[in-house]
Scaffold this motif. Structure first.
Motif, PDB file in Angstrom:
ATOM      1  N   UNK A 103       1.060  -1.127  -0.309  1.00 44.84           N
ATOM      2  CA  UNK A 103      -0.476   0.042  -0.196  1.00 44.84           C
ATOM      3  C   UNK A 103       0.882   1.078   0.455  1.00 44.84           C
ATOM      4  N   UNK A 104       0.349   2.248  -0.593  1.00 46.86           N
ATOM      5  CA  UNK A 104       1.628   3.499  -0.953  1.00 46.86           C
ATOM      6  C   UNK A 104       0.176   4.645  -1.314  1.00 46.86           C
ATOM      7  N   UNK A 105       1.441   5.877  -1.747  1.00 49.25           N
ATOM      8  CA  UNK A 105       0.668   6.692  -1.935  1.00 49.25           C
ATOM      9  C   UNK A 105      -0.695   7.204  -0.924  1.00 49.25           C
ATOM     10  N   UNK A 106      -1.824   7.875  -1.642  1.00 48.04           N
ATOM     11  CA  UNK A 106      -3.183   8.196  -0.873  1.00 48.04           C
ATOM     12  C   UNK A 106      -3.190   7.621   0.117  1.00 48.04           C
ATOM     13  N   UNK A 107      -3.434   6.340   0.390  1.00 47.59           N
ATOM     14  CA  UNK A 107      -3.860   5.154   1.217  1.00 47.59           C
ATOM     15  C   UNK A 107      -2.144   5.379   2.924  1.00 47.59           C
ATOM     16  N   UNK A 108      -2.002   5.912   2.361  1.00 53.14           N
ATOM     17  CA  UNK A 108      -0.793   5.587   3.498  1.00 53.14           C
ATOM     18  C   UNK A 108      -0.119   7.206   4.465  1.00 53.14           C
ATOM     19  N   UNK A 109      -1.181   8.139   3.310  1.00 56.71           N
ATOM     20  CA  UNK A 109      -0.628   9.347   4.191  1.00 56.71           C
ATOM     21  C   UNK A 109      -1.039  10.108   5.991  1.00 56.71           C
ATOM     22  N   UNK A 110      -2.085   9.314   5.920  1.00 56.03           N
ATOM     23  CA  UNK A 110      -2.195   9.194   7.812  1.00 56.03           C
ATOM     24  C   UNK A 110      -0.976   8.481   8.263  1.00 56.03           C
ATOM     25  N   UNK A 111      -0.428   7.748   8.208  1.00 56.66           N
ATOM     26  CA  UNK A 111       0.310   7.594   8.653  1.00 56.66           C
ATOM     27  C   UNK A 111       1.502   7.946   8.196  1.00 56.66           C
TER      28      UNK A 111
END
Length: 185
Positions: A103-111
């Motif tokens: 998983x990368x990009x927008x899906x990991x931004x909060x983390x």
């Protein structure tokens, strides 16, 4: 009262407790498991990674990596991996087989936003990890959330070995709903 290593339930619970301790205790041996993949050209690859989460309920652990690392390239070709932990204090070995999603990009931004600045330095290097360079320090680290990736390892099997006075070994699999099976050590 029996010791944790004398029952299948005890071994299974200790395996997940060991993983949990690896996430929350930087000094615990489970913090830095060996992570093995197979390269696109068929060679085994092993490296040390940092355990970031461990959830017994879902049977998953996670790691963080640079999206342009060799392990991501290998996982895109073959999304399977093995993790290995040796805890000498408990005389406990954990070997896990897993299917890995990236998983990368927008899906990991909060983390990404919760990762300390010094740790963000590990994600975003030019040239990318593993690229040839002319001298040891011919690279630049610039934290880049677009190169941050989470590897979610959906554990399919955990092979647990306790090397006490009597050696014990058990296999726990997702397919058996983690019921456990004694194995010869």
């Amino acid at each position: 009262m029996s010791e944790w290593y004398e029952t299948l339930d005890g071994l299974h619970a200790r395996a997940w407790e060991t993983l949990r301790l690896g996430v929350c205790n930087q000094q615990h041996p489970a913090r830095l498991p060996n992570f093995a993949t197979v390269s696109p050209d068929g060679w085994p690859e092993a490296r040390t990674v940092v355990l970031r989460s461990a959830e017994a309920a879902s049977g998953e652990v996670s790691l963080h990596t640079d999206l342009f690392s060799g392990k991501v390239q290998s996982l895109r070709a073959n999304p399977k991996a093995s993790l290995h932990i040796w805890d000498s204090e408990q005389a406990l070995q954990l070997r896990m087989k897993a299917e890995v999603s990236i998983t990368s990009g927008a899906d990991t931004r909060q983390l990404w936003d919760r990762i300390p600045d010094h740790a963000q330095q590990s994600y975003g290097v030019t040239p990318p990890p593993g690229a040839r360079i002319d001298a040891a320090l011919d690279y630049v680290k610039e934290p880049d959330p677009d190169t941050f990736a989470v590897l979610t390892c959906r554990i399919s099997q955990i092979d647990v070995v306790h090397l006490g006075d009597d050696h014990r070994r058990a296999l726990f699999s997702r397919a058996s709903n983690w019921a456990g099976q004694w194995l010869s050590p």
